[in-house]
Design a protein around this motif. Structure first.
Motif, PDB file in Angstrom:
ATOM      1  N   ILE A  66       0.839  -1.200   0.000  1.00 27.97           N
ATOM      2  CA  ILE A  66       0.000   0.000   0.000  1.00 27.97           C
ATOM      3  C   ILE A  66       0.872   1.248   0.000  1.00 27.97           C
ATOM      4  O   ILE A  66       1.811   1.356   0.792  1.00 27.97           O
ATOM      5  CB  ILE A  66      -0.939   0.017   1.228  1.00 27.97           C
ATOM      6  CG1 ILE A  66      -1.808  -1.250   1.271  1.00 27.97           C
ATOM      7  CG2 ILE A  66      -1.793   1.277   1.248  1.00 27.97           C
ATOM      8  CD1 ILE A  66      -2.750  -1.437   0.120  1.00 27.97           C
ATOM      9  N   THR A  92      -3.966   5.736   0.821  1.00 25.51           N
ATOM     10  CA  THR A  92      -5.412   5.506   0.899  1.00 25.51           C
ATOM     11  C   THR A  92      -6.055   6.866   1.140  1.00 25.51           C
ATOM     12  O   THR A  92      -5.753   7.521   2.140  1.00 25.51           O
ATOM     13  CB  THR A  92      -5.768   4.560   2.066  1.00 25.51           C
ATOM     14  OG1 THR A  92      -5.064   3.337   1.897  1.00 25.51           O
ATOM     15  CG2 THR A  92      -7.253   4.289   2.115  1.00 25.51           C
ATOM     16  N   ILE A 132      -5.089   0.482   7.083  1.00 25.84           N
ATOM     17  CA  ILE A 132      -4.474   0.287   5.770  1.00 25.84           C
ATOM     18  C   ILE A 132      -3.441   1.392   5.624  1.00 25.84           C
ATOM     19  O   ILE A 132      -3.656   2.382   4.938  1.00 25.84           O
ATOM     20  CB  ILE A 132      -5.517   0.332   4.643  1.00 25.84           C
ATOM     21  CG1 ILE A 132      -6.607  -0.683   4.910  1.00 25.84           C
ATOM     22  CG2 ILE A 132      -4.861   0.052   3.300  1.00 25.84           C
ATOM     23  CD1 ILE A 132      -7.745  -0.630   3.942  1.00 25.84           C
ATOM     24  N   ILE A 169      -7.147   3.820  -3.527  1.00 24.63           N
ATOM     25  CA  ILE A 169      -6.053   3.095  -2.891  1.00 24.63           C
ATOM     26  C   ILE A 169      -4.992   2.869  -3.960  1.00 24.63           C
ATOM     27  O   ILE A 169      -5.263   2.256  -4.989  1.00 24.63           O
ATOM     28  CB  ILE A 169      -6.520   1.745  -2.302  1.00 24.63           C
ATOM     29  CG1 ILE A 169      -7.587   1.980  -1.233  1.00 24.63           C
ATOM     30  CG2 ILE A 169      -5.331   0.969  -1.727  1.00 24.63           C
ATOM     31  CD1 ILE A 169      -8.219   0.707  -0.697  1.00 24.63           C
ATOM     32  N   TYR A 197      -1.296   1.258  -4.806  1.00 23.74           N
ATOM     33  CA  TYR A 197      -0.409   0.213  -4.315  1.00 23.74           C
ATOM     34  C   TYR A 197       0.587  -0.172  -5.398  1.00 23.74           C
ATOM     35  O   TYR A 197       0.470   0.261  -6.547  1.00 23.74           O
ATOM     36  CB  TYR A 197      -1.210  -0.999  -3.831  1.00 23.74           C
ATOM     37  CG  TYR A 197      -1.993  -1.712  -4.907  1.00 23.74           C
ATOM     38  CD1 TYR A 197      -1.480  -2.853  -5.517  1.00 23.74           C
ATOM     39  CD2 TYR A 197      -3.244  -1.266  -5.312  1.00 23.74           C
ATOM     40  CE1 TYR A 197      -2.188  -3.518  -6.494  1.00 23.74           C
ATOM     41  CE2 TYR A 197      -3.960  -1.924  -6.285  1.00 23.74           C
ATOM     42  CZ  TYR A 197      -3.430  -3.053  -6.878  1.00 23.74           C
ATOM     43  OH  TYR A 197      -4.133  -3.707  -7.857  1.00 23.74           O
ATOM     44  N   ARG A 221      -3.885   1.442  -9.011  1.00 28.77           N
ATOM     45  CA  ARG A 221      -4.831   2.049  -8.079  1.00 28.77           C
ATOM     46  C   ARG A 221      -6.204   1.437  -8.297  1.00 28.77           C
ATOM     47  O   ARG A 221      -6.525   0.964  -9.394  1.00 28.77           O
ATOM     48  CB  ARG A 221      -4.898   3.559  -8.251  1.00 28.77           C
ATOM     49  CG  ARG A 221      -5.680   4.004  -9.445  1.00 28.77           C
ATOM     50  CD  ARG A 221      -5.826   5.496  -9.467  1.00 28.77           C
ATOM     51  NE  ARG A 221      -6.553   5.861 -10.669  1.00 28.77           N
ATOM     52  CZ  ARG A 221      -7.066   7.021 -10.876  1.00 28.77           C
ATOM     53  NH1 ARG A 221      -6.935   7.961  -9.979  1.00 28.77           N
ATOM     54  NH2 ARG A 221      -7.723   7.273 -11.978  1.00 28.77           N
TER      55      ARG A 221
END
Length: 177
Positions: free
Chosen positions: A73, A76, A111, A154, A156, A165
């Motif tokens: 991650i 977020t 997260i 999000i 990553y 994403r």
């Protein structure tokens, strides 16, 4: 008497150089194929999944890695009513909906940037439940949430630094440059 230019030694040398160049080209192509295969074998594929167990009055949001490599991650971000929030989902709901104070949160997980979700791994973002009244109250929160342009993003990456994403608008991961 004049010597021949193309002697057997020169021909063997030229053939050996030609074979070496062809071998080098094949080696470079094979290396590229192996690198591509290696990247694909480590590709994460994150998705947000929801589950609802009406008989037990439980509703869950989970972040699931359906890929074959870990998802790391990066960020977020939540968007709501034109504002950007950098909060955990549970904290965001509690700060924007007073009714969340009375709805039991059964489970939640952070997260944070740097979190690695392994292949096949699941991160339970939020699980709420309780009696029927709490369950129905949570659905009212969700209804208000989605009727006011709620979105999330999000971002990553894979172990090879390939970036993706997911958002609430595009459930399929989008590759970033």
């Amino acid at each position: 008497m004049k010597k021949k230019f193309w002697t057997s030694d020169k021909l063997f040398g030229l053939v050996a150089m030609f074979i070496s160049v062809i071998t080098l080209i094949i080696f470079v192509k094979q290396t590229n194929i192996m690198e591509k295969q290696s990247r694909l074998s480590a590709m994460p594929y994150l998705m947000i999944e929801t589950s609802e167990i009406g008989s037990k009055n439980v509703y869950s949001f989970q972040l699931v890695n359906h890929g074959v490599g870990p998802a790391i991650i990066d960020t977020t971000i939540l968007f709501y009513k034109g504002k950007t929030y950098n909060l955990e989902f549970k904290d965001f709901l509690k700060s924007n909906f007073q009714s969340m104070d009375s709805i039991p949160v059964l489970n939640n997980a952070s997260i944070n940037p740097g979190l690695a979700i392994p292949a096949g791994g699941v991160r339970n973002i939020l699980q709420v439940g309780g009696d029927k009244k709490d369950y129905d109250a949570f659905f009212l929160v969700l209804e208000k949430l989605y009727s006011n342009n709620f979105d999330f993003e999000i971002r990553y990456r894979s172990i090879y630094d390939d970036k993706w994403r997911i958002t609430s608008k595009y459930e399929i991961p989008e590759k970033l440059n």
